[in-house]
Design an enzyme around this catalytic site. Structure first.
Site, PDB file in Angstrom:
ATOM      1  N   GLY A 156      -9.338   6.739  -6.591  1.00 38.01           N
ATOM      2  CA  GLY A 156      -8.106   6.257  -5.980  1.00 38.01           C
ATOM      3  C   GLY A 156      -8.133   4.780  -5.637  1.00 38.01           C
ATOM      4  N   ASP A 171       0.864  -1.188   0.000  1.00 30.68           N
ATOM      5  CA  ASP A 171       0.000   0.000   0.000  1.00 30.68           C
ATOM      6  C   ASP A 171       0.899   1.235   0.000  1.00 30.68           C
ATOM      7  OD1 ASP A 171      -1.913   1.939   0.334  1.00 30.68           O
ATOM      8  OD2 ASP A 171      -2.410   1.403   2.399  1.00 30.68           O
ATOM      9  N   ILE A 172       1.033   1.868  -1.171  1.00 25.56           N
ATOM     10  CA  ILE A 172       1.933   3.012  -1.331  1.00 25.56           C
ATOM     11  C   ILE A 172       1.141   4.295  -1.139  1.00 25.56           C
ATOM     12  CG2 ILE A 172       3.586   4.175  -2.831  1.00 25.56           C
ATOM     13  CD1 ILE A 172       3.914   1.546  -4.361  1.00 25.56           C
ATOM     14  N   ASP A 190     -11.832   7.399   5.329  1.00 29.32           N
ATOM     15  CA  ASP A 190     -10.380   7.217   5.444  1.00 29.32           C
ATOM     16  C   ASP A 190      -9.772   8.541   5.888  1.00 29.32           C
ATOM     17  OD1 ASP A 190      -7.679   6.684   5.210  1.00 29.32           O
ATOM     18  OD2 ASP A 190      -7.853   5.671   3.281  1.00 29.32           O
ATOM     19  N   ASP A 229      -6.816   3.330  -3.121  1.00 30.47           N
ATOM     20  CA  ASP A 229      -7.126   3.126  -1.705  1.00 30.47           C
ATOM     21  C   ASP A 229      -8.630   3.174  -1.462  1.00 30.47           C
ATOM     22  OD1 ASP A 229      -7.126   5.822  -2.399  1.00 30.47           O
ATOM     23  OD2 ASP A 229      -6.218   6.503  -0.526  1.00 30.47           O
ATOM     24  N   SER A 238       3.891   7.336   3.617  1.00 24.55           N
ATOM     25  CA  SER A 238       4.458   6.048   4.016  1.00 24.55           C
ATOM     26  C   SER A 238       3.885   4.923   3.168  1.00 24.55           C
ATOM     27  CB  SER A 238       4.191   5.771   5.501  1.00 24.55           C
ATOM     28  OG  SER A 238       2.801   5.666   5.739  1.00 24.55           O
TER      29      SER A 238
END
EC number: 2.7.1.33
Length: 270
Positions: free
Chosen positions: A116, A19-20, A139, A118, A24
């Site tokens: 996205g 998970d980029i 999120d 994510d 981080s």
């Protein structure tokens, strides 16, 4: 984009999810149905291939080489670098989380290519957890995102707003005298110094925004779509300090994006 609500997830013994994020990168090894083993590194390390080879190599020696790999990235420049590195290390095709995959929900979005990775993963995991209920997925990271699924798994829409650190950073970078402040929960609502005022303004402002928006979305789902019980799942690096202040939440899980990425990896294997 595709919807495949009945698709089965493949059973692969060892799976790696990367998970980029903007700041981080989180690496997770999934073994069967066990809790993942998780490590985090600065995303900037992807510019140093030798270091990342060592990081991935250490994980493989500890947990076994992955038979399936997924990258969930919001940093396009790091996606290609990471994918090439992982394929060269493990000789396994790397699945990039994107709008072209099969999902356990239906993504109705005007610009799906801008949705996205994510958010896709979080929606997938939210639908997996609450397969017959409407859900608001929040999120709280670099940006704060809201995504909404209805009872039958249709995507109803979302919101995007600046995250806590982005707000605090903007106050510092866009003014001549306001300091950079690390945001945590203030001791009181009102500050008695400039640092305290910034901390209170950002923290309580975000709390009221998130709580107010969740209530407003819940009201819309009840009024416009006849929903009764609306679930709320919250993830993200700043979720732990915010959630206690925003009212009822069904699930708080800082690994939700990783779990959703793993689910999509298993759903989209040949």
């Amino acid at each position: 984009m595709q919807s495949s609500r009945g698709a089965r997830a493949a059973d692969v013994p060892v799976r790696l999810v990367v998970d980029i994020g903007n700041t981080s990168t989180t690496l997770a090894i999934f073994t069967g149905d066990e809790e993942p083993s998780v490590e985090s590194v600065p995303s900037a390390l992807f510019a140093d291939s030798s270091t990342m080879r060592e990081v991935f190599g250490n994980m493989a020696r500890k947990h076994g080489e992955p038979q399936a790999i997924a990258i969930c990235s919001v940093v396009p420049s790091a996606t290609a670098v990471g994918s090439a590195l992982l394929e060269s290390l493990f000789s396994v095709p790397v699945l990039t989380i994107c709008c072209k995959l099969r999902f356990p929900f239906r993504l109705d979005y005007a610009t799906p290519h801008t949705f996205g990775a994510d958010r896709l993963a979080l929606c997938a995991w939210s639908r997996h957890l609450f397969s017959e209920k409407p859900v608001i997925a929040v999120d709280i990271g670099t940006a704060i995102t809201f995504d909404v699924l209805d009872t039958v798994g249709n995507y109803r829409g979302g919101l995007i707003m600046p995250g806590i650190d982005m707000m605090a950073g903007a106050l510092h970078s866009r003014t001549a005298q306001l300091p950079q402040v690390r945001i945590d929960r203030p001791e009181s609502l009102l500050g008695r110094s400039t640092t305290e005022c910034i901390k209170s303004g950002v923290f309580w402002g975000v709390v009221k925004q998130i709580g107010g928006l969740v209530d407003a979305i819940r009201g819309d789902l009840v009024r416009d779509f006849g929903e009764s019980t609306v679930e709320v799942i919250v993830t993200g690096g700043n979720s732990r300090i915010i959630v206690p202040e925003i009212g009822p939440v069904s699930v708080i899980d800082e690994l939700a994006v990783l779990r959703g990425s793993d689910l999509l990896l298993r759903m989209n294997m040949p």
